[in-house]
Scaffold this active site. Structure first.
Site, PDB file in Angstrom:
ATOM      1  N   ASP A  46       0.814  -1.220   0.000  1.00 25.37           N
ATOM      2  CA  ASP A  46       0.000   0.000   0.000  1.00 25.37           C
ATOM      3  C   ASP A  46       0.847   1.270   0.000  1.00 25.37           C
ATOM      4  OD1 ASP A  46      -2.186  -1.632   0.067  1.00 25.37           O
ATOM      5  OD2 ASP A  46      -2.660  -1.269   2.183  1.00 25.37           O
ATOM      6  N   ARG A 126       0.174   5.355  16.504  1.00 28.02           N
ATOM      7  CA  ARG A 126      -0.160   6.359  15.485  1.00 28.02           C
ATOM      8  C   ARG A 126       0.226   7.782  15.876  1.00 28.02           C
ATOM      9  NH1 ARG A 126       0.529   2.360  12.697  1.00 28.02           N
ATOM     10  NH2 ARG A 126      -1.194   1.236  11.740  1.00 28.02           N
ATOM     11  N   SER A 206      -4.452  -9.243   7.685  1.00 25.64           N
ATOM     12  CA  SER A 206      -3.861  -7.913   7.782  1.00 25.64           C
ATOM     13  C   SER A 206      -3.334  -7.760   9.207  1.00 25.64           C
ATOM     14  CB  SER A 206      -4.940  -6.876   7.473  1.00 25.64           C
ATOM     15  OG  SER A 206      -4.592  -5.640   8.046  1.00 25.64           O
TER      16      SER A 206
END
Ligand code: ARG
Length: 429
Positions: A46, A126, A206
């Protein structure tokens, strides 16, 4: 470019020449200075496709940044791959220590566990990645940043809320949300652009991995009625296959932060790595949950988080011995809110900061050791010691050492139950 110059027949507004000039000036400037985009790069398909797609769609220079927070992979190869697939520059940043010090341990002090099961490994990574990307953007004079998250998950929200909090002027580009390609189209695009296709493309799962845990989604896991196949687990053995004798470990804490294992001082990163090993080999740290995502979807998630499980259990045990009842009960309510904020991507919010201040104040006496017993998937306390303990043997014992004033119990019960008595009398009138 169309320049506003007033309606037909009307005389142009006085400022239009100025506007035209500044727009032209801006365009010229943009021609000289190509747009720069700093991309959070993982080395996977990705974000590799994203390098090329952003370059093409935004006519921009892409600076790729890979952040090492403890996923074991070949970072040198990843750094090279970024420029191979079209980045003008590629950086690798080892943020393991910062991750543990500023993200994992503050969460541990708050016993941050979302919906009682998820130790928030991805959620706390994150904001750190965002912080690093925003810093690089500043250093490189880039006005835009980019992440590879899709439009369905929590990660896009965490990245974008964090970018906004750190630098509200940054433009955010989310290629995987914008390009509208199916998996097949993405692979075609990669092939056409000479982007290497990963060999494990047929892997249906994933995953997202860092020191604090691993998440596994997709494939057969999307049927919540089915037990996850054993093959998905990489860090933990199944409880059945774990050793028949328990492993005892002693963890030392200083003001809520783990600092030693079996009496040996250890830095945070090594301690977590070691506990992942020890827990994993005893089948500790598997989580199977139905999770409420921020975007409103329920999803079935599998996690492996041995260190998180051991440390949070041990930390809670030490808190139970060293924090007074009212503070502890209040803290438990705050912990729920904290986990939610972190899950929602609001790491850099004022409320989160304020709760951290409260939590830090509660940790003043959370110092001591906890012995944990790891056995066939279970992780339970076996003993605890602290010289800051609020446990008093003389108060608790039923032996002859008992120093509690039993007679005072009478008055206590009377006064404590008084409101109920008054209410009952009223009802009976
Ligand atoms: N459900 C977890 C979370 O929202 C894990 C997300 C994993 N992310 C990923 N890109 N695979 O934090």
């Amino acid at each position: 470019m169309a320049i506003p110059c007033g309606g037909v027949g009307s005389s142009p507004p006085v400022h239009s020449a100025l506007t035209a000039q500044s727009i032209l000036g801006h365009t010229r400037l943009e021609k000289i200075m190509k747009k720069k985009v700093v991309l959070a790069y993982s080395g996977g398909l990705d974000t590799s496709v994203a390098v090329q797609w952003v370059r093409e769609s935004y006519d921009a220079d892409v600076i790729a940044v890979a952040v090492d927070i403890g996923e074991e992979k070949d970072y040198a190869a990843i750094q090279k791959k970024a420029t191979d697939v079209g980045a003008v520059a590629s950086r690798l940043i080892d943020a393991k220590e910062e991750f543990v010090r500023d993200f994992v341990f503050p969460s541990l002090k708050a016993n941050a566990v979302y919906e009682n099961k998820y130790f928030l490994a991805t959620a706390i990574a994150r904001p750190l990645i965002s912080k690093i990307i925003a810093q690089v953007a500043e250093e490189e004079g880039a006005g835009a940043v980019s992440h590879g998250s899709t439009g369905k998950g929590n990660d896009q929200v965490r990245f974008e809320a964090s970018f906004g909090a750190l630098n509200p002027d940054l433009e955010v580009i989310a290629p995987a949300r914008e390009w509208g390609m199916t998996r097949e189209q993405e692979i075609d695009y990669a092939q056409q652009n000479g982007i290497p296709i990963p060999i494990d493309l047929d892997n249906p799962y994933s995953m997202d991995v860092n020191l604090w845990g691993k998440s596994i989604e997709c494939g057969v896991l999307e049927d919540p009625s089915k037990e996850p196949p054993e093959e998905i687990y990489e860090w933990t053995v199944s409880p059945q296959a774990a050793p028949d004798t328990p492993t005892y470990i002693e963890i030392g804490f200083d003001q809520g932060v783990p600092i030693s294992l079996n009496g040996d001082a250890m830095d945070g990163v090594s301690l977590i790595e070691e506990l992942n090993q020890l827990g994993g080999s005893n089948g500790v740290g598997r989580v199977d949950m139905m999770e409420n995502r921020l975007v409103g979807i329920k999803s079935r998630e599998i996690y492996e988080c041995p260190a998180g499980t051991i440390l949070t259990t041990a930390h809670r045990e030490l808190e139970a011995m060293t924090i007074d009842r009212e503070t502890m009960h209040f803290k438990q309510q705050v912990e729920l809110k904290y986990s939610e904020l972190v899950y929602y991507g609001l790491w850099f919010s004022d409320l989160k900061k304020a709760i951290d201040a409260f939590v830090n104040s509660t940790q003043e006496n959370v110092t001591g050791t906890v012995t944990m017993k790891l056995y066939k998937g279970s992780c339970v306390v076996a003993g605890r010691t602290s010289n800051r303990s609020l446990y008093s043997y003389e108060m608790a014992t039923y032996d002859k050492a008992d120093a509690f004033d039993h007679a005072s119990g009478k008055g206590f019960c009377e006064v404590f139950g008084l409101p109920l008595k008054v209410a009952a009398r009223l009802r009976m009138r």
